[in-house]
Design a protein around this motif. Structure first.
Motif, mmCIF file in Angstrom:
data_model
loop_
_atom_site.group_PDB
_atom_site.id
_atom_site.type_symbol
_atom_site.label_atom_id
_atom_site.label_comp_id
_atom_site.label_asym_id
_atom_site.label_seq_id
_atom_site.Cartn_x
_atom_site.Cartn_y
_atom_site.Cartn_z
ATOM 1 N N LEU A 54 53.411 32.906 46.578
ATOM 2 C CA LEU A 54 53.694 34.083 47.493
ATOM 3 C C LEU A 54 54.985 34.988 47.100
ATOM 4 C CD1 LEU A 54 52.802 31.519 49.760
ATOM 5 C CD2 LEU A 54 52.591 33.403 50.885
ATOM 6 N N CYS A 55 54.897 36.281 46.561
ATOM 7 C CA CYS A 55 55.804 37.139 46.338
ATOM 8 C C CYS A 55 55.866 38.633 47.136
ATOM 9 C CB CYS A 55 55.603 37.345 44.470
ATOM 10 S SG CYS A 55 55.349 35.797 43.650
ATOM 11 N N ILE A 56 56.923 38.819 46.879
ATOM 12 C CA ILE A 56 57.214 40.497 47.379
ATOM 13 C C ILE A 56 56.811 41.238 46.105
ATOM 14 C CG2 ILE A 56 58.624 42.286 48.187
ATOM 15 C CD1 ILE A 56 60.259 40.182 49.731
ATOM 16 N N PRO A 57 55.980 42.137 46.008
ATOM 17 C CA PRO A 57 55.539 42.653 44.891
ATOM 18 C C PRO A 57 56.627 43.462 44.289
ATOM 19 C CG PRO A 57 53.871 43.080 46.762
ATOM 20 C CD PRO A 57 54.973 42.205 47.180
ATOM 21 N N ASP A 58 56.746 43.423 42.817
ATOM 22 C CA ASP A 58 57.783 44.017 42.136
ATOM 23 C C ASP A 58 58.879 43.521 42.220
ATOM 24 O OD1 ASP A 58 55.546 45.708 40.809
ATOM 25 O OD2 ASP A 58 55.675 47.032 42.408
ATOM 26 N N GLY A 59 59.255 42.243 42.871
ATOM 27 C CA GLY A 59 60.387 41.741 43.135
ATOM 28 C C GLY A 59 60.696 40.438 42.300
ATOM 29 N N ALA A 60 61.849 39.997 42.304
ATOM 30 C CA ALA A 60 62.186 38.701 41.463
ATOM 31 C C ALA A 60 61.771 37.389 42.452
ATOM 32 C CB ALA A 60 63.531 38.424 41.340
ATOM 33 N N GLU A 67 58.396 53.141 51.899
ATOM 34 C CA GLU A 67 57.276 51.934 51.927
ATOM 35 C C GLU A 67 56.481 52.258 51.024
ATOM 36 O OE1 GLU A 67 55.725 52.547 55.898
ATOM 37 O OE2 GLU A 67 57.515 51.528 56.731
ATOM 38 N N ASN A 68 55.899 51.156 50.313
ATOM 39 C CA ASN A 68 54.996 51.007 49.532
ATOM 40 C C ASN A 68 53.641 49.827 50.029
ATOM 41 O OD1 ASN A 68 57.404 50.962 47.108
ATOM 42 N ND2 ASN A 68 55.834 52.542 46.842
ATOM 43 N N VAL A 69 52.569 50.187 49.711
ATOM 44 C CA VAL A 69 51.506 49.352 50.463
ATOM 45 C C VAL A 69 50.796 48.813 49.442
ATOM 46 C CG1 VAL A 69 49.698 49.429 52.159
ATOM 47 C CG2 VAL A 69 51.533 50.615 52.545
ATOM 48 N N TYR A 70 50.528 47.749 49.466
ATOM 49 C CA TYR A 70 49.821 46.776 48.603
ATOM 50 C C TYR A 70 48.417 45.970 49.281
ATOM 51 C CZ TYR A 70 53.706 47.015 45.561
ATOM 52 O OH TYR A 70 54.826 47.490 44.500
ATOM 53 N N TYR A 71 47.428 45.577 48.773
ATOM 54 C CA TYR A 71 46.402 44.888 49.342
ATOM 55 C C TYR A 71 46.631 43.562 49.045
ATOM 56 C CZ TYR A 71 43.334 49.019 49.857
ATOM 57 O OH TYR A 71 42.907 50.260 50.234
ATOM 58 N N ASP A 72 46.473 42.625 50.139
ATOM 59 C CA ASP A 72 46.689 41.135 50.085
ATOM 60 C C ASP A 72 45.328 40.621 49.280
ATOM 61 O OD1 ASP A 72 48.071 38.617 50.223
ATOM 62 O OD2 ASP A 72 47.793 38.679 52.154
ATOM 63 N N ASN A 73 45.634 39.292 49.133
ATOM 64 C CA ASN A 73 44.481 38.352 48.536
ATOM 65 C C ASN A 73 44.073 37.308 49.536
ATOM 66 O OD1 ASN A 73 44.367 39.729 45.931
ATOM 67 N ND2 ASN A 73 46.294 38.903 45.859
ATOM 68 N N ILE A 74 42.815 36.846 49.307
ATOM 69 C CA ILE A 74 42.280 35.662 49.760
ATOM 70 C C ILE A 74 42.009 34.675 48.680
ATOM 71 C CG2 ILE A 74 40.780 34.323 51.110
ATOM 72 C CD1 ILE A 74 40.212 36.894 52.838
ATOM 73 N N MET A 75 42.463 33.243 48.681
ATOM 74 C CA MET A 75 42.469 32.283 47.719
ATOM 75 C C MET A 75 41.047 31.291 48.215
ATOM 76 S SD MET A 75 44.419 33.333 45.659
ATOM 77 C CE MET A 75 46.110 34.191 45.275
ATOM 78 N N HIS A 76 40.372 31.110 47.479
ATOM 79 C CA HIS A 76 39.415 29.914 47.839
ATOM 80 C C HIS A 76 39.418 28.835 46.817
ATOM 81 C CE1 HIS A 76 35.600 28.287 49.506
ATOM 82 N NE2 HIS A 76 35.420 28.028 48.270
ATOM 83 N N ILE A 77 39.365 27.703 47.477
ATOM 84 C CA ILE A 77 39.280 26.351 46.656
ATOM 85 C C ILE A 77 38.320 25.491 46.974
ATOM 86 C CG2 ILE A 77 40.505 24.083 45.909
ATOM 87 C CD1 ILE A 77 43.072 25.644 46.436
ATOM 88 N N SER A 78 37.326 25.059 46.000
ATOM 89 C CA SER A 78 36.407 24.118 46.309
ATOM 90 C C SER A 78 36.583 23.020 45.314
ATOM 91 C CB SER A 78 35.079 24.699 46.020
ATOM 92 O OG SER A 78 34.731 25.670 46.976
ATOM 93 N N VAL A 79 36.180 21.811 45.727
ATOM 94 C CA VAL A 79 36.494 20.573 45.031
ATOM 95 C C VAL A 79 35.165 19.869 45.067
ATOM 96 C CG1 VAL A 79 37.867 18.347 44.445
ATOM 97 C CG2 VAL A 79 39.172 20.468 45.184
ATOM 98 N N PHE A 80 34.760 19.388 43.945
ATOM 99 C CA PHE A 80 33.157 18.264 44.045
ATOM 100 C C PHE A 80 33.642 17.117 43.364
ATOM 101 C CE2 PHE A 80 32.042 22.846 44.352
ATOM 102 C CZ PHE A 80 31.094 22.681 45.325
ATOM 103 N N GLN A 93 56.537 40.866 54.059
ATOM 104 C CA GLN A 93 56.266 41.725 52.943
ATOM 105 C C GLN A 93 55.681 41.050 51.718
ATOM 106 O OE1 GLN A 93 59.795 44.565 52.355
ATOM 107 N NE2 GLN A 93 60.663 43.389 53.592
ATOM 108 N N ALA A 94 55.360 39.967 51.823
ATOM 109 C CA ALA A 94 54.733 39.130 50.550
ATOM 110 C C ALA A 94 53.289 39.099 50.594
ATOM 111 C CB ALA A 94 55.199 37.755 50.743
ATOM 112 N N VAL A 95 52.885 39.238 49.191
ATOM 113 C CA VAL A 95 51.402 38.743 48.955
ATOM 114 C C VAL A 95 51.027 37.709 48.321
ATOM 115 C CG1 VAL A 95 49.672 39.880 47.349
ATOM 116 C CG2 VAL A 95 51.184 41.406 48.561
ATOM 117 N N LEU A 96 50.068 37.265 48.658
ATOM 118 C CA LEU A 96 49.758 35.729 48.185
ATOM 119 C C LEU A 96 48.939 36.107 46.900
ATOM 120 C CD1 LEU A 96 49.020 32.903 48.410
ATOM 121 C CD2 LEU A 96 47.061 33.201 49.805
ATOM 122 N N GLY A 97 49.760 36.055 45.753
ATOM 123 C CA GLY A 97 49.408 36.374 44.558
ATOM 124 C C GLY A 97 48.693 35.674 43.518
ATOM 125 N N ASN A 98 48.631 34.257 43.686
ATOM 126 C CA ASN A 98 48.168 33.337 42.914
ATOM 127 C C ASN A 98 47.703 31.975 43.375
ATOM 128 O OD1 ASN A 98 46.817 33.182 40.269
ATOM 129 N ND2 ASN A 98 48.718 32.468 39.173
#
Length: 261
Positions: free
Chosen positions: A233-239, A171-184, A211-216
């Motif tokens: 959304l990707c599984i880290p270090d995977g294709a 098992e490898n553990v990664y930190y996930d991300n939060i994305m924020h979008i604002s439109v003006f 197992q996925a991370v919200l990467g970008n």
């Protein structure tokens, strides 16, 4: 009547014996666990495979989490429930079948220097991205729209299951991300919201999303429907990755759709 009673007694006896047999088979083999204590090397190249201390397996990879284990019914059973049939075990030899059916042959180390392979106290939790902020201005229909994206690392942990060189599940553990979008639109905000990977549950299969991370998150284009943003959304270090579009309409409404995977 006697015949029926005898059949009932026999059936009860067989069930009891079967239950007792199952309980015996599920009892942990303590002596086998004791023999497994220590550092184990690949018999062919001498590379350190893992170290066993108590009921835990430790790996040389600084990003792989330690794994709880038992030995039951001639099988090495990891905490995840994955089992590996033991082919041969002695005080200084340990052979088992990995997930491909190959026999992994290990021998116990007697070199104190091999302890240096386990200098890390706690496995690293990896961030899949660094903090990123991007923004730009687009024109459509004579109107000026300013969009803003912030990719913020969190302490939410995502566990990825994979196999090491010996074919053992790690098992490898990664930190996930939060994305924020604002439109003006000019000086007026028409949309502002955070995005978490759980919001994509109806677009991405559950076993992948776990197992996925919200990467970008990237701006794609603007058209008559509104502003289009793509989340990856990707599984880290995977294709494998899923690309999900978030369309923010000019009235501030947002809809998602799967673009590709």
């Amino acid at each position: 009547m006697k015949k029926s009673l005898i059949i009932t007694i026999l059936a009860t006896f067989l069930v009891a014996c079967n239950r007792q047999g199952n309980s015996v088979r599920l009892v942990e083999d303590k002596s086998a666990k004791i023999m497994l204590q220590g550092i184990w090397l690949d018999s062919e190249d001498g590379a350190v495979s893992f170290r066993v201390n108590g009921d835990t397996i430790y790996y040389t990879d600084s990003t792989s989490m330690p794994s709880y284990f038992k030995i039951i019914d001639d099988s090495l059973v990891l905490g995840s429930g994955t089992k590996y049939a033991i082919v041969k075990q002695t005080e200084h030899t340990f052979w088992f079948n990995n997930q491909n059916g190959d026999v992994v042959k290990l021998e116990k180390s007697d070199d104190p220097e091999d302890e240096h392979e386990f200098v890390h106290d706690t496995p690293k939790v990896l961030s899949y991205t660094h903090q990123v902020k991007t923004d730009s201005v687009v024109m459509y229909g004579g109107e000026r729209y300013h969009w803003y994206i912030a990719i913020n690392p969190t302490k939410y942990k995502v566990t990825k299951h994979s196999y090491n060189e010996d074919g053992l599940e790690v098992e490898n553990v990664y930190y996930d991300n939060i994305m924020h979008i604002s439109v003006f639109k000019g000086a007026n905000s028409i949309y502002s919201s955070d995005f978490r990977k759980q919001q994509y549950a109806d677009k991405v299969p559950a076993d992948f999303l776990e197992q996925a991370v919200l990467g970008n998150m990237e701006f794609s284009h603007v058209d008559s429907e509104g502003l289009h943003f793509n989340a990856t959304l990707c599984i880290p270090d995977g294709a494998s990755c899923y690309l999900v579009e978030s369309l923010i309409a000019f009235n501030g409404q947002m809809v998602m759709k799967l673009v590709e995977y």
